[in-house]
Design a protein around this motif. Structure first.
Motif, short mmCIF file in Angstrom:
data_model
loop_
_atom_site.label_atom_id
_atom_site.label_comp_id
_atom_site.label_asym_id
_atom_site.label_seq_id
_atom_site.Cartn_x
_atom_site.Cartn_y
_atom_site.Cartn_z
N HIS A 1 0.87 -1.24 0.04
CA HIS A 1 -0.07 -0.04 -0.03
C HIS A 1 0.78 1.02 -0.14
O HIS A 1 1.82 1.55 0.72
CB HIS A 1 -0.84 -0.03 1.20
N GLN A 2 0.51 2.00 -0.83
CA GLN A 2 1.56 3.39 -0.84
C GLN A 2 1.21 4.27 0.37
O GLN A 2 -0.05 4.45 0.75
CB GLN A 2 0.98 4.14 -2.33
N LEU A 3 2.18 4.81 0.95
CA LEU A 3 2.14 5.50 2.20
C LEU A 3 1.83 6.95 1.96
O LEU A 3 2.36 7.47 0.88
CB LEU A 3 3.54 5.42 2.81
N ARG A 4 0.99 7.45 2.86
CA ARG A 4 0.81 8.90 2.61
C ARG A 4 1.86 9.85 3.48
O ARG A 4 2.60 9.27 4.07
CB ARG A 4 -0.57 9.19 3.28
N TRP A 5 1.83 11.14 3.00
CA TRP A 5 2.61 12.01 3.44
C TRP A 5 2.90 11.97 5.11
O TRP A 5 4.08 11.92 5.82
CB TRP A 5 2.52 13.33 3.15
N ARG A 6 1.72 11.67 5.88
CA ARG A 6 1.78 11.77 7.32
C ARG A 6 2.36 10.35 7.84
O ARG A 6 2.55 10.37 9.05
CB ARG A 6 0.24 11.83 7.88
#
Length: 252
Positions: free
Chosen positions: A49-54
């Motif tokens: 899963h692609q990680l978000r900035w936070r």
């Protein structure tokens, strides 16, 4: 303010070093490795899963996530957090010990390269030429620009470092019939010779050997198969890197 800035920059760079180490295993060659540093975007190694900035804030996100992926609950590598904080700490120490922005940049590059080499060798047991050879040339260029050592001392350091460890590696191969030291270690020692000169190489070698013995004893103490650890081949690059960093900032 400057200390805080160096600490934050150190965490950002430590996060990048962790990414570089992680993606080294995915590549079949150096060009692929460089390409993997740019894409794909950061993602969980388990569920992809692609990680978000936070979820990518250095030094903070790992703690907020309690060391687990929020999507699949698989553990995130603790070494990621450790590398971020070590990188930050080393750059802060460097800030206190060294004056001048240009010298800070040179020594910061020296520190981060050693940290990357140590982490790759720790994980994969290899010191890639794409890092050790530019590191050697950087040492020669540094002294040619700043006259910390004469060109002769720097070149002699690289030459003596290479020949000394190559002699040990070949001697071990002849006597024991097995590889006791990889040529990555030989090239890293040559690079340290280029940065420090030939006269400090015995101190670096002795310190690295002492750290290696202490590290092996410590690992075997906490390892169930103590005998296997004591007599197995351990990566020497991390100990050379630590010794090189210590000598640099003692003698600088």
């Amino acid at each position: 303010m400057s200390v805080l800035l160096f600490g934050l920059v150190g965490m950002l760079l430590g996060s990048f070093l962790a990414l570089a180490t992680e993606r080294y295993s995915l590549a079949n060659n150096y060009r692929e490795w460089l390409r993997y540093l740019l894409s794909p975007a950061s993602h969980c190694a388990h569920c992809l899963h692609q990680l978000r900035w936070r979820e990518l804030i250095p030094g903070i996100s790992w703690l907020l996530l309690r060391g687990k992926c929020r999507y699949c609950s698989q553990p995130l590598p603790f070494t990621l957090l450790l590398l971020e904080y070590i990188s930050s700490l080393l750059l802060v120490v460097q800030y206190w010990l060294i004056a001048g922005l240009e010298m800070q940049l040179w020594m910061g590059s020296y520190t981060l390269m050693l940290l990357l080499l140590a982490d790759i060798d720790r994980r994969y047991g290899v010191l890639p030429d794409i890092l050790t050879l530019p590191f050697l040339w950087a040492g020669l260029i540094f002294h040619s620009l700043h006259n910390q050592l004469t060109a002769v001392d720097a070149i002699a350091g690289a030459t003596v470092g290479y020949l000394a460890f190559a002699f040990l590696a070949e001697g071990w191969q002849i006597v024991r019939g097995s590889s006791g030291m990889g040529y990555g270690d030989v090239k890293l020692f040559a690079a340290l010779g280029a940065w420090h000169g030939w006269a400090l190489l015995p101190e670096i070698a002795l310190l690295a050997a002492g750290l290696g013995i202490a590290g092996t004893l410590a690992i075997s103490f906490f390892h169930k198969a103590k005998r296997n650890v004591m007599f197995s081949r351990q990566p020497f690059g991390p100990y050379l890197a630590v010794a090189g960093w210590i000598i640099m900032f003692i003698k600088f």
